[in-house]
Design a protein around this motif. Sequence first.
Motif, mmCIF file in Angstrom:
data_model
loop_
_atom_site.group_PDB
_atom_site.id
_atom_site.type_symbol
_atom_site.label_atom_id
_atom_site.label_comp_id
_atom_site.label_asym_id
_atom_site.label_seq_id
_atom_site.Cartn_x
_atom_site.Cartn_y
_atom_site.Cartn_z
ATOM 1 N N THR A 295 45.527 32.784 51.396
ATOM 2 C CA THR A 295 44.497 31.915 50.815
ATOM 3 C C THR A 295 43.723 31.141 51.867
ATOM 4 N N GLU A 301 38.057 34.795 46.163
ATOM 5 C CA GLU A 301 39.150 34.246 45.354
ATOM 6 C C GLU A 301 39.899 35.350 44.616
ATOM 7 N N ALA A 304 41.991 37.343 47.180
ATOM 8 C CA ALA A 304 43.162 36.590 47.624
ATOM 9 C C ALA A 304 44.220 36.530 46.530
ATOM 10 N N GLU A 305 43.790 36.346 45.287
ATOM 11 C CA GLU A 305 44.745 36.285 44.185
ATOM 12 C C GLU A 305 45.481 37.617 44.036
ATOM 13 N N THR A 308 48.195 38.154 46.814
ATOM 14 C CA THR A 308 49.403 37.322 46.707
ATOM 15 C C THR A 308 50.130 37.514 45.381
#
Length: 928
Positions: A295, A301, A304-305, A308
Amino acid sequence: MSGRPGRRASGRPAPGRAPGAPDRSRPSEGRRPPREGVRSLLGVRTVAGQVLLLQVVVAVLLISAAVIGLAFQARYDSEKDAQNRSLAAAESFAEAPGTAAALKAPDPTAALQSSVRNARDGSGVDFISVMAPDGTRLADNDPSLLGVRAEGVERAAAGTGFTEIFEGAPNDAARAVVPILDADGTVVGLAGAGVTIENIGGAFNRHLPVLLASAGAALALAVGSSALVSRRLRRQTHGLGPTEMTRMYEHHDAVLHAAREGVLIIGDDGRLTLANDEARRLLELPPDAEGRHVTGLGLDEGTAELLTSGRAVTDEVHLAGDRLLAVNTRPTAPYGGASGTVVTLRDTTELRAVSGMAEVARERLKLLYEAGVRIGTTLDVVRTAEELSEVTVPGFADFVTVELLDPVLRGEEPSGTHTGMRRTAVSGIRDDHPLQPVGDVIRFAVATTPMAAALASGHAVLEPDLSVATGWRAQDPEGADEALAYGIHSLVTVPLQARGVVLGMANFWRSERAERFEEEDLAFAEEVAARAAVAIDNARRFTREHAMAVTLQRSLLPRVLPEQGALDIAYRYLPAQAGVGGDWFDVIPLPGARVALVVGDVVGHGLHAAATMGRLRTAVHNFSALDLPPDELLGHLDELVSRIDQEEGGDGDGEGITGATCLYAVYDPVSGRCSMATAGHFAPVVVLPDGTVDCPEVPVFPPLGLGSLPFETAEVRLPEGAQLVLYTDGLIEHRGRDVDTGLRVLRETLSGHPDRGPEEVCQAVFAALLPPHRRDDIALLVARTSLLDRARVADWDVSPDPSAVAGVRAACGRQLEQWGLEDIGFTTELILSELITNAIRYGSEPIHVRMLYERCLICEVSDGSSTSPHLRRAATTDEGGRGLFLVSQLTDRWGTRYTPTGKVMWTEQSPTAGPRQPMELLLDDISW
């Protein structure tokens, strides 16, 4: 003092080896040392195994070197100790009081011998010798050596003592030789002492177990520590060998620097563990990205989500700056290492357009393949047009219409200009379209319409935007507005051409999809249309040929059944779907109220089979006019077929007649007898009035034209109401059913239904046996028998006396009155008078007269003569010979048929014709 012999000269065996035993310290000559152990050691493939092997080898070499060094050191120390002890013993004895004096005594041996033995026992050496200055032994612990000169004592005789390892007789030994001096320092003798090599080796051997035990312990310690190191190394390298380790490192380096697909490894804690160069470029990662949380790397966004989340995805598209990345994620478990996620990234920005074009091309190829498979599955023009419209919806167009010329639909060759075509097929994604329905005539009166332009150019025409297509709108403004309101917005029209001849048009319309047709679509439309045009042209030709053959065949078959009262007949006839054949049937009225039933089959299809069938049917009619029995008729037909085969086969290109079969049956309603004969055809099936089925035994003979043995006639008696079922092989046999099965199904269908009439029997048989696709003609003939009422049959035996004619005439007149035929009574009596008179005059006994009243009045006069009368021209001066002419003028039909016992002259008269006036006699009637 004396020395001992050396080891090389002693001839004694080496320690630990029995005399005569072979020396196994090195291989014998010609023997190759084993290498299996070396191969097994060198065959270790894992890094941990090779490290363990290397450590063990090093430990063995080091321990072996240490043991060997310690062994040499121990032996050296033993020899040195032996030399020192020998030197001490020799010096002690040489300096002992009385030693020098004893040497000067008259008998030095006697004086010193006991002292030497005592000194040796007390000093711990193996021998002590006292020698003269020249080396002659004067005293020795071994008496056998007294007087023997010792070697190598010159240095001691010169006044200098020494120690050495002596090799020589009598023993190898570590010895010391020192001079014995008198008071004035003169050398008066020599003293020697020593320890044999064997005793020195014994001392060394006592130390050897300790050395070997120490070496073994050191080796075990080294192997154990190496095994621990190797075990840990094996866990860390996962059992990989050096080649795999090298290749893994090279691949790792290639993935990091050379691969053109981004690779990320993200730990379970969301931190970046590894990123190759391509991933850094695609995601624009900072140099210190590894070890940081995902992040905090400045990614989108959503990306990155995903990285992870631990989810496994395939080709999920994400935006990274101005790039579209196809992201694939997979967990590292259970493939080793810490739990986490492996991510691969692929830049699809540049490939997106290319892949779209490739997908379109693939779909087009698939459609072309389907068109080749699905168009032209039948030889039906309309169905082929429907297949063209169906195959391109919805893959290419939302709606497809096909128009064909009327001559094409009829199977004819189109010619001239075409401004109108008939809509033959419409297919679309919905049924509520505004396009004209099937059957309408589509006209192209306006030259600017896309259809007219396509016909003029012979190529597909594109109208990408119909809203601005003025020519198309001018053709039918109202229909165009309705189509535009529906949503139809783009068109490709292409002519259907084969052999340079226009057959029709195909129109492709789009409404639901927003994409318009483009120039690239024209080639595809023309390709599909070309394939369809060939299939339509083939179907057109087949339609034409099939129509011609069917027309010929139907013209040769009976249009209507003749009137007769002996049989109630129903029939079915279906030509083959792939091409007409040579099956035929016939119902032929015969004299005497009899009826002939004929069923035949010419093997093959097409015009030749149909023409051959017509020839055989005509021949059967001609032969039946002679009123021949079934076996004789088939014999004449067989001879005719053989002659035709010879004539047509002789010119080299004639097809001849092969495989023609025929069944000929004659039914007599007066007696109820049915005579039949067959030439290679199936015997008929008889359905009795109670519903049971019987298959009469008819002699089986080969097909026509083989010229085999004479045919035979079978005769059966049929009760009134029985049904005679005749058929061809196309009914009972086809690709999915053999003959035996077909016959069984036929019998089962006919059995158990006594109340069914001939028409119902035909329907039931066709429902049970009609194949889904007819590859052969099918002929079915069902005839229900009737018996002539005995009250309508009258017969008389006639004596061969001319006076008997009047009595028979009177009896016949009375019978005609009973039947209500008074109107033709005079004519009938005149006819019978002539026939009976001729039979008496020219025939032979027995003479018999029979009258039958069915639909007409039948008169028969039979006699035992086989001489046939015939018409002839009579001279004006002849007194007789005109009776047969009168008979021919007064009857509807007349003739002669032969029987096994003679002949029958027969006549037929219509009961409503009234009396006839004989014409002017122009011809004489008879010649015998």
